[in-house]
Design a protein around this motif. Structure first.
Motif, PDB file in Angstrom:
ATOM      1  N   CYS A  88       0.943  -1.116  -0.116  1.00  0.00           N
ATOM      2  CA  CYS A  88      -0.125   0.048  -0.137  1.00  0.00           C
ATOM      3  C   CYS A  88       0.819   1.187  -0.126  1.00  0.00           C
ATOM      4  O   CYS A  88       1.840   1.575   0.860  1.00  0.00           O
ATOM      5  CB  CYS A  88      -0.963  -0.116   1.109  1.00  0.00           C
ATOM      6  SG  CYS A  88      -1.707   1.699   1.709  1.00  0.00           S
ATOM      7  N   ARG A  90      -0.122   4.136   0.823  1.00  0.00           N
ATOM      8  CA  ARG A  90      -0.102   5.272   1.675  1.00  0.00           C
ATOM      9  C   ARG A  90       0.507   4.658   3.048  1.00  0.00           C
ATOM     10  O   ARG A  90       1.138   5.536   3.954  1.00  0.00           O
ATOM     11  CB  ARG A  90      -1.798   5.205   1.826  1.00  0.00           C
ATOM     12  CG  ARG A  90      -2.323   6.440   2.851  1.00  0.00           C
ATOM     13  CD  ARG A  90      -3.744   6.343   2.908  1.00  0.00           C
ATOM     14  NE  ARG A  90      -4.482   6.609   1.863  1.00  0.00           N
ATOM     15  CZ  ARG A  90      -5.411   5.927   1.465  1.00  0.00           C
ATOM     16  NH1 ARG A  90      -6.081   4.979   2.191  1.00  0.00           N
ATOM     17  NH2 ARG A  90      -6.322   6.284   0.164  1.00  0.00           N
ATOM     18  N   CYS A  91       0.232   3.440   3.685  1.00  0.00           N
ATOM     19  CA  CYS A  91       0.805   2.979   4.944  1.00  0.00           C
ATOM     20  C   CYS A  91       1.790   2.062   4.887  1.00  0.00           C
ATOM     21  O   CYS A  91       2.565   1.789   5.918  1.00  0.00           O
ATOM     22  CB  CYS A  91      -0.321   2.150   5.801  1.00  0.00           C
ATOM     23  SG  CYS A  91      -0.876   0.914   5.110  1.00  0.00           S
ATOM     24  N   HIS A 153      -4.893   0.638   0.307  1.00  0.00           N
ATOM     25  CA  HIS A 153      -6.055   0.284   0.899  1.00  0.00           C
ATOM     26  C   HIS A 153      -6.985   1.365   0.878  1.00  0.00           C
ATOM     27  O   HIS A 153      -6.969   2.382   1.028  1.00  0.00           O
ATOM     28  CB  HIS A 153      -5.879   0.021   2.565  1.00  0.00           C
ATOM     29  CG  HIS A 153      -4.729  -0.972   2.959  1.00  0.00           C
ATOM     30  ND1 HIS A 153      -3.568  -0.782   3.492  1.00  0.00           N
ATOM     31  CD2 HIS A 153      -5.054  -2.133   3.240  1.00  0.00           C
ATOM     32  CE1 HIS A 153      -2.753  -1.758   3.688  1.00  0.00           C
ATOM     33  NE2 HIS A 153      -3.912  -2.584   3.762  1.00  0.00           N
ATOM     34  N   CYS A 156      -6.852   2.183   5.649  1.00  0.00           N
ATOM     35  CA  CYS A 156      -5.299   1.616   5.991  1.00  0.00           C
ATOM     36  C   CYS A 156      -5.635   1.060   7.415  1.00  0.00           C
ATOM     37  O   CYS A 156      -6.155   1.507   8.249  1.00  0.00           O
ATOM     38  CB  CYS A 156      -4.405   2.685   5.988  1.00  0.00           C
ATOM     39  SG  CYS A 156      -3.781   2.918   4.240  1.00  0.00           S
ATOM     40  N   PRO A 157      -4.981   0.007   7.924  1.00  0.00           N
ATOM     41  CA  PRO A 157      -5.199  -0.607   9.108  1.00  0.00           C
ATOM     42  C   PRO A 157      -4.475   0.015  10.173  1.00  0.00           C
ATOM     43  O   PRO A 157      -4.987   0.226  11.338  1.00  0.00           O
ATOM     44  CB  PRO A 157      -4.432  -2.070   8.954  1.00  0.00           C
ATOM     45  CG  PRO A 157      -3.484  -1.860   7.856  1.00  0.00           C
ATOM     46  CD  PRO A 157      -4.087  -0.934   6.753  1.00  0.00           C
TER      47      PRO A 157
END
Ligand SMILES: [Zn+2]
Length: 199
Positions: A88, A90-91, A153, A156-157
């Motif tokens: 991902c 982003r994260c 995602h 994101c988690p």
């Protein structure tokens, strides 16, 4: 439906003209250029992924001109589905990305013919066929085209640890001694340092 091993050469022109159909599952490990895109941090069993494929041949008869037989244009329709673990953007954690190919390809005999093909047809791409065609390579080509430009995602988690800047007034663990050196140009850490000084 015929038996077709994508790792063995076959006559894709005959396949198209006969209106054949074949399907199977190809392991990711036999698609080296797609395997190269697998995130190194992916779960161990991510390498065992299978890509389901389906190939169908068909022809279209072109309207015949005065006194001439119509030309048969040869096509294959290809479907591929599978999951590839990617990073991902982003994260920076990994996520399983579903890849899906739905394409119709017109078969021509030479690169020159492919280059000469009109490009106004958005629905159909042109590829050079062969009596010794490698389906696995076509599946690889199409999967690489189906890779998303930026993997993300939906949600994101968690926030990436590098971006945590001391919630609740807690000081972030030092990565380098604070104010150890003069800032001579803007750096990614300047904003973080400003935040720290405020506490
Ligand atoms: Zn994410």
């Amino acid at each position: 439906m015929i038996q077709l091993n994508p790792l063995r050469p076959f006559d894709i022109f005959d396949f198209s003209v006969a209106g054949e159909e074949a399907q199977g599952a190809l392991p990711l490990t036999s698609l080296p250029r797609v395997l190269a895109e697998l995130a190194p941090e992916a779960p161990a069993d991510a390498r065992d992924a299978l890509f389901n494929w389906r190939l169908r041949g068909f022809v279209r008869e072109e309207a015949s001109m005065a006194g001439l037989d119509g030309r048969k244009r040869k096509f294959v329709a290809l479907e591929v589905d599978g999951v590839l673990w990617l990073v991902c953007q982003r994260c920076l954690t990994v996520k399983p990305e579903s890849l899906s190919v739905r394409t119709v390809l017109e078969l021509v005999r030479t690169e020159a013919e492919a280059d000469a093909a009109p490009v106004d047809d958005d629905e159909v791409d042109v590829i050079v066929g062969s009596r010794h065609f490698q389906l696995a390579e076509l599946i690889e080509d199409e999967l690489l085209l189906a890779l998303p430009i930026a993997v993300k995602h939906d949600v994101c988690p968690e926030v990436h640890p590098d971006l945590v800047t001391g919630a609740d007034g807690q000081v972030v663990p030092e990565e380098a001694p604070e104010d150890a050196e003069e800032e001579t140009k803007p750096s990614p850490f300047a904003a973080l340092a400003d935040l720290k000084r405020r506490h």
